[in-house]
Design an enzyme around this catalytic site. Structure first.
Site, PDB file in Angstrom:
ATOM      1  CG  ASP A  23      27.782  33.285 -16.427  1.00 38.11           C
ATOM      2  OD1 ASP A  23      28.019  33.238 -17.644  1.00 38.11           O
ATOM      3  OD2 ASP A  23      26.695  33.663 -15.954  1.00 38.11           O
ATOM      4  CG  ASP A  58      21.604  34.162 -20.704  1.00 36.73           C
ATOM      5  OD1 ASP A  58      22.604  33.442 -20.881  1.00 36.73           O
ATOM      6  OD2 ASP A  58      21.500  34.972 -19.766  1.00 36.73           O
TER       7      ASP A  58
HETATM    8  C1  GLA Z   1      24.439  34.773 -17.546  1.00 38.34           C
HETATM    9  C2  GLA Z   1      24.069  33.293 -17.650  1.00 38.34           C
HETATM   10  C3  GLA Z   1      22.671  33.077 -17.098  1.00 38.34           C
HETATM   11  C4  GLA Z   1      22.610  33.541 -15.661  1.00 38.34           C
HETATM   12  C5  GLA Z   1      23.039  34.997 -15.553  1.00 38.34           C
HETATM   13  C6  GLA Z   1      23.185  35.444 -14.116  1.00 38.34           C
HETATM   14  O1  GLA Z   1      23.644  35.572 -18.355  1.00 38.34           O
HETATM   15  O2  GLA Z   1      24.161  32.869 -18.967  1.00 38.34           O
HETATM   16  O3  GLA Z   1      22.294  31.726 -17.199  1.00 38.34           O
HETATM   17  O4  GLA Z   1      23.439  32.737 -14.876  1.00 38.34           O
HETATM   18  O5  GLA Z   1      24.291  35.204 -16.187  1.00 38.34           O
HETATM   19  O6  GLA Z   1      23.630  36.749 -14.002  1.00 38.34           O
END
Ligand code: GLA
Length: 463
Positions: free
Chosen positions: A148, A203
């Site tokens: 990430d 997301d």
């Molecule tokens: C970010 C990523 C998500 C997930 C969250 C976990 O938002 O984009 O896909 O992995 O972190 O905290």
């Protein structure tokens, strides 16, 4: 001074020579399950083991889903040696135990961290510990790392992810590297040499607007995708309850058209038959997993109504009609014209047979013809015609230099001349991928009823 310079160059050269990703992985888009979309931080050893069991018992493993990925929140701190510490309450037997269990089911095991100092849930990130963590992951038996971008402040994305790529390579265990940088630094422009997939947006949420907005953002990215390097529009929300069954079918179809990674994100143990029939549609999955690895391109965009095309191996193709609107539509579809179109991404080749430049857009009526019973999807207005004709010409008149591209032509002819396989209904039958049957076409044009937020998915299969 000269001597030092030479040594520096030699060192850089050696490092450069070793800097690479594992290049035999993810030749088709990775498929599996990830804990985040449904369970967020509520992860545990039993959850992951049950997910592995369910992937097998539901038939998903058999359909191609193979990675079980624990997302954020499995880690709590670092010890005095900087070693990452697993949450002992949730994973009492440690991570190798979980990985071994996943492997015992014939599946692969994935884990999550972040390139910054902390993960998005403020657990310890990988920054400054890349080589150490990579060795730890290799020891656990990790096969897939989602990395990430939280906690990264002033870091440069490309160098941060390249650093982790090198660390994984040095640790020696082949690991699929999933870059989760949310598209901020246009990773499609650099990540093909660094990771196997890269997120292109922020997301996804479990609702129609989020899903369709992310889909729209993939429109210009087809040329960056291919075997071993995939655009990732985020994990699937299919089955999580925020969309209708029709919308989930659309979500899954669009992701397959995009040659997206297919990471289910639902509760595998409690799937309705409708959700199972979506995630387990093997004809749809085959389109996602096609060995040509081409991402669909948008052939026609009429706002509410779109046509997407994905070239497949063996000169076949998938065509997706998308009704984005809130209205039911009755659409006149010309299948013989759809048979003749090609996608324009990597692998787009020469002119399709049966289409004359300037003759309008295949699959749609000519200017001035109108479209009975088809709100919002009319043929081009007279004033738009030159534009449409120009687009059609551009789509068809690819330079000869590109004619060796896969999926475009039949075998080479005499004197180096290549011969086009005519893309016509005489050579292809039309398969409805959701109805699981071949269309019986009495006429080449047919009215197709489309529900709001729905797709029609046709595969043109060689006869
Ligand atoms: C970010 C990523 C998500 C997930 C969250 C976990 O938002 O984009 O896909 O992995 O972190 O905290």
């Amino acid at each position: 001074m000269k001597k030092y310079l030479l040594i520096l160059v030699a060192v850089l050269f050696t490092l450069g020579a070793r800097a690479q990703k594992f290049d035999q992985l993810a030749k088709t888009p990775p498929m599996g399950w990830n804990s985040w979309n449904k369970f967020h931080c509520d992860v545990s050893e039993s959850l992951i083991m049950q997910a592995a069991d369910a992937l097998v018992s539901t038939g998903m493993k058999e359909a191609g889903y193979e990675y079980i990925v624990i997302d954020d929140c499995w880690q709590v701190s670092r010890d005095e040696n900087g070693e990452i510490v697993v949450d002992k309450e949730r994973f009492p037997h440690g991570m190798k135990y979980v990985a071994d269990y996943v492997h015992s089911k014939g599946l692969k095991f994935g884990i999550y961290s972040s390139a910054g100092t902390v993960t998005c849930q403020r657990r310890p990130g990988g920054f400054g510990h890349e080589y150490q963590d990579a060795r730890t992951y290799a020891r656990y038996g990790v096969d897939y790392l989602k990395y990430d971008w939280c906690g990264s402040t002033t870091q440069d994305a490309r160098s941060s992810y390249t650093n982790m790529m090198n660390a994984l390579y040095a640790a020696g265990r082949p690991i699929v590297f999933s870059i989760c940088e949310w598209g901020t630094s246009k990773p499609w422009e650099w990540a093909g040499n660094v990771g196997h997939l890269w997120r292109t947006t922020g997301d996804i949420s479990d609702n129609w607007n989020s899903m369709i907005d992310i889909f729209a953002r993939q429109k210009d990215l087809a040329r960056y995708a291919g075997p071993g390097k995939w655009n990732d529009p985020d994990m699937l929300e299919v089955g999580n309850g925020g969309m209708t069954t029709e919308e989930y079918r659309t979500h899954f179809s669009l992701w397959c058209m995009l040659a997206s990674p297919l990471m289910a994100g639902n509760d595998l143990q409690n799937m309705t038959p409708e959700i199972k029939s979506i995630l387990l549609n093997k004809e749809m999955i085959a389109i996602d997993q096609d060995s040509l690895g081409q991402q669909a391109t948008c052939y026609r965009d009429n706002g509410d109504y779109q046509i997407w095309v994905k070239s497949l191996s063996n000169n076949e193709k998938a065509v997706c009609l998308l009704n984005k609107s809130d209205e039911k539509k009755s659409i006149l579809v010309d299948f013989s014209l759809l048979a003749s179109i090609r996608s324009r991404g990597r692998g787009f080749g020469g002119p399709p047979a049966g289409v004359t430049p300037g003759a309008g857009m295949p699959g749609m009526p000519q200017a001035g013809q109108g479209m009975p019973g088809m709100p919002g999807a009319q043929g081009p207005a007279a004033g738009q015609r030159p534009q449409v004709a120009a687009n059609a010409q551009r789509a068809q008149g690819a330079p000869a230099a590109r004619q060796g591209m896969p999926g475009a032509m039949g075998p080479g002819g005499a004197g180096g001349q290549r011969v086009f396989t005519p893309l016509t209904l005489e050579n292809f039958k039309v398969r409805d991928v959701w109805e699981h049957k071949d269309l019986v076409l009495k006429e080449t044009s047919m009215y197709v009823e489309m529900l709001p937020h729905s797709v029609k998915l046709y595969r043109f299969v060689r006869k």
